[in-house]
Scaffold this active site. Structure first.
Site, short mmCIF file in Angstrom:
data_model
loop_
_atom_site.label_atom_id
_atom_site.label_comp_id
_atom_site.label_asym_id
_atom_site.label_seq_id
_atom_site.Cartn_x
_atom_site.Cartn_y
_atom_site.Cartn_z
N SER A 183 0.70 -1.79 -0.10
CA SER A 183 -0.11 0.40 -0.37
C SER A 183 0.57 1.27 -0.33
O SER A 183 1.75 1.83 0.74
CB SER A 183 -0.79 -0.12 1.23
OG SER A 183 -1.68 1.79 1.09
N LYS A 184 0.39 2.34 -0.71
CA LYS A 184 0.95 3.21 -0.67
C LYS A 184 0.19 4.30 -0.20
O LYS A 184 0.81 5.62 0.54
CB LYS A 184 1.24 3.87 -2.07
CG LYS A 184 1.11 3.04 -3.34
CD LYS A 184 3.06 3.76 -3.45
CE LYS A 184 4.04 3.40 -4.39
NZ LYS A 184 4.94 2.48 -3.88
N SER A 185 -0.39 4.11 0.80
CA SER A 185 -1.08 5.04 1.61
C SER A 185 -0.17 5.87 2.68
O SER A 185 -0.61 6.99 3.12
CB SER A 185 -2.55 4.59 2.56
OG SER A 185 -3.56 4.44 1.04
N THR A 233 -9.23 -1.30 3.32
CA THR A 233 -8.92 -1.52 1.71
C THR A 233 -9.57 -3.02 2.06
O THR A 233 -10.03 -4.00 2.53
CB THR A 233 -7.70 -1.52 0.88
OG1 THR A 233 -7.52 -1.59 0.01
CG2 THR A 233 -6.64 -2.52 1.96
N LYS A 252 -13.65 -3.80 3.00
CA LYS A 252 -14.77 -2.92 2.28
C LYS A 252 -16.48 -2.78 3.22
O LYS A 252 -17.02 -2.07 3.41
CB LYS A 252 -14.78 -2.32 1.37
CG LYS A 252 -13.58 -1.45 1.09
CD LYS A 252 -13.16 -1.00 -0.76
CE LYS A 252 -11.71 0.03 -0.50
NZ LYS A 252 -11.67 -0.20 -2.15
N ASN A 258 -14.21 2.49 3.05
CA ASN A 258 -13.20 3.07 2.44
C ASN A 258 -12.24 3.53 3.70
O ASN A 258 -11.05 3.78 3.73
CB ASN A 258 -12.80 2.83 0.99
CG ASN A 258 -12.11 4.12 1.15
OD1 ASN A 258 -13.35 5.58 0.94
ND2 ASN A 258 -11.66 5.23 0.47
N ASP A 315 -13.86 6.78 -2.41
CA ASP A 315 -13.51 5.66 -3.92
C ASP A 315 -13.93 6.54 -4.60
O ASP A 315 -13.83 7.03 -6.03
CB ASP A 315 -13.65 4.05 -4.39
CG ASP A 315 -12.40 3.06 -2.70
OD1 ASP A 315 -11.39 4.45 -2.99
OD2 ASP A 315 -12.75 2.85 -2.80
N ALA A 326 -18.42 -4.08 -13.64
CA ALA A 326 -19.31 -3.91 -12.62
C ALA A 326 -19.50 -4.27 -11.35
O ALA A 326 -20.43 -4.87 -10.54
CB ALA A 326 -21.11 -3.45 -13.01
N ALA A 355 -15.81 -0.90 -7.94
CA ALA A 355 -16.11 0.30 -8.08
C ALA A 355 -16.03 0.55 -8.89
O ALA A 355 -16.45 2.29 -8.77
CB ALA A 355 -13.39 -0.36 -8.56
P1 ATR Z 1 -13.87 -4.58 -7.83
O1 ATR Z 1 -14.73 -4.43 -6.69
O2 ATR Z 1 -12.78 -4.15 -7.85
O3 ATR Z 1 -14.78 -3.52 -8.74
P2 ATR Z 1 -15.15 -6.92 -8.97
O4 ATR Z 1 -16.18 -6.63 -7.67
O5 ATR Z 1 -14.34 -8.59 -8.92
O6 ATR Z 1 -13.77 -5.78 -8.58
O7 ATR Z 1 -15.43 -6.67 -10.12
C1 ATR Z 1 -14.42 -7.27 -11.43
C2 ATR Z 1 -15.08 -6.47 -12.55
O8 ATR Z 1 -13.62 -7.15 -13.72
C3 ATR Z 1 -16.41 -7.44 -12.70
O9 ATR Z 1 -17.35 -6.26 -13.16
C4 ATR Z 1 -15.97 -8.36 -14.32
O10 ATR Z 1 -16.83 -8.34 -14.99
P3 ATR Z 1 -18.00 -9.66 -14.34
O11 ATR Z 1 -19.21 -9.28 -13.86
O12 ATR Z 1 -19.09 -10.09 -15.59
O13 ATR Z 1 -17.09 -10.68 -13.77
C5 ATR Z 1 -14.59 -7.56 -14.16
N1 ATR Z 1 -13.72 -8.44 -15.02
C6 ATR Z 1 -12.91 -9.45 -14.83
N2 ATR Z 1 -12.47 -10.01 -15.39
C7 ATR Z 1 -12.61 -9.84 -16.51
C8 ATR Z 1 -12.46 -10.15 -18.22
N3 ATR Z 1 -11.60 -11.00 -18.53
N4 ATR Z 1 -13.13 -9.51 -18.93
C9 ATR Z 1 -14.24 -8.78 -19.21
N5 ATR Z 1 -14.44 -8.31 -17.62
C10 ATR Z 1 -13.68 -8.99 -16.45
#
Ligand code: ATR
Length: 274
Positions: free
Chosen positions: A15-17, A62, A66, A87, A103, A129, A132
């Site tokens: 972490s850079k925090s 983090t 969260k 966060n 965030d 989706a 983040a």
């Molecule tokens: P975060 O909380 O960091 O946003 P997350 O909830 O695991 O992490 O979400 C990861 C996102 O990256 C999702 O939108 C995921 O798509 P899916 O909902 O279809 O799983 C997307 N993602 C991860 N790997 C992917 C890939 N190889 N191609 C396209 N989308 C990807």
């Protein structure tokens, strides 16, 4: 008395925090320190009680805590409540704990520091989706961005966020790819592009217009494959570093009532990451 702050997560060593907040304390002459603490999920409740007992003034939360920290807090800021993720924790004067999520707003502050505030009427495409993306979508809506679309590999997850927003469009990555020229702002918010992740794009950027604003939430590497490709096509680039710095700056402001110098911090961190 010296104040102390922390960041809890698993893993936490990278972490850079701590560097960021300790530098700001120094710059502003604040007698405080900020430490990283490795906390495993099964120990989260004990960690929160310990932070409270030992008098931490506040802390960042983090991955992967969260969402898990929410039951251990006394109060939630409305945006954090909507996002279902925290966060930043503030220990209030009466000793109670209030959770915030900085965030999404960090992303918007970083975006607007780079390209200004005149883009709120542009069509926005959020790619991804996950947590983040949710945070950014809610924050952008709150800041007055008028037209938000979310594209995701799993379309139902994009639909769920759009439902919660009460406006906007959910679509597949393929559909988004076909009409990329419609968007003025495109944000890469999937977990692809991380230095440890696969080196490919969630969608092809063939169709973007020159001058489109293209942002990534990933800041290590600074120039992700997505941004490299966008830059080649004449896009205006916003790296993920600004989001990281501004989420920290907003947290700092919640704790101490002043907004630290984000631009100078960007320069310092950029040197470390290059
Ligand atoms: P975060 O909380 O960091 O946003 P997350 O909830 O695991 O992490 O979400 C990861 C996102 O990256 C999702 O939108 C995921 O798509 P899916 O909902 O279809 O799983 C997307 N993602 C991860 N790997 C992917 C890939 N190889 N191609 C396209 N989308 C990807």
């Amino acid at each position: 008395m010296k104040k102390w702050f922390a960041v809890i997560g698993d893993p936490i060593a990278h972490s850079k925090s701590p560097f960021m907040h300790n530098t700001w304390f120094q710059e502003l002459g604040i007698d405080a320190t900020y430490i990283p603490i490795h906390v495993k999920s099964e120990d989260l409740q004990k960690a929160v009680s310990s932070l409270k007992l030992l008098g931490a003034s506040g802390w960042n939360v983090t991955v992967p805590h969260k969402e898990g920290i929410i039951p251990f807090l006394d109060e939630l800021d409305p945006l954090a409540e909507k996002m279902g993720a925290v966060n930043t924790v503030v220990r209030q004067h009466d000793g109670t704990l209030k959770g915030y999520n900085t965030d999404g707003a960090g992303f918007v502050n970083a975006l607007e520091e780079t390209v200004g505030k005149d883009n709120r009427t542009k069509k926005v495409l959020l790619v991804g989706a996950g947590g983040a993306s949710r945070g950014i979508a809610f924050a952008m809506q709150q800041y007055g961005y008028e037209d938000i679309s979310i594209a995701n590999r799993t379309v139902s997850k994009a639909e769920a966020i759009i439902d919660e927003l009460g406006e906007g469009t959910a679509l597949s990555l393929e559909e988004a790819e076909k009409q990329l020229d419609k968007y003025g702002i495109i944000i890469q918010a999937t977990s692809l592009g991380l230095s440890t992740g696969e080196n490919k794009l969630p969608l092809s950027l063939n169709g973007i217009q020159e001058g489109t604003i293209v942002a990534d939430i990933v800041y290590n590497p600074l120039m992700t494959p997505f941004l490299t490709e966008a830059e080649k096509r004449g896009a205006t680039i916003v790296t993920g570093l600004g989001m990281f710095v501004h989420q920290g700056a907003i947290a700092f402001n919640h704790w101490l009532g002043e907004y630290p110098n984000a631009e100078k911090m960007m320069d310092k961190l950029m040197k470390q990451l290059k």
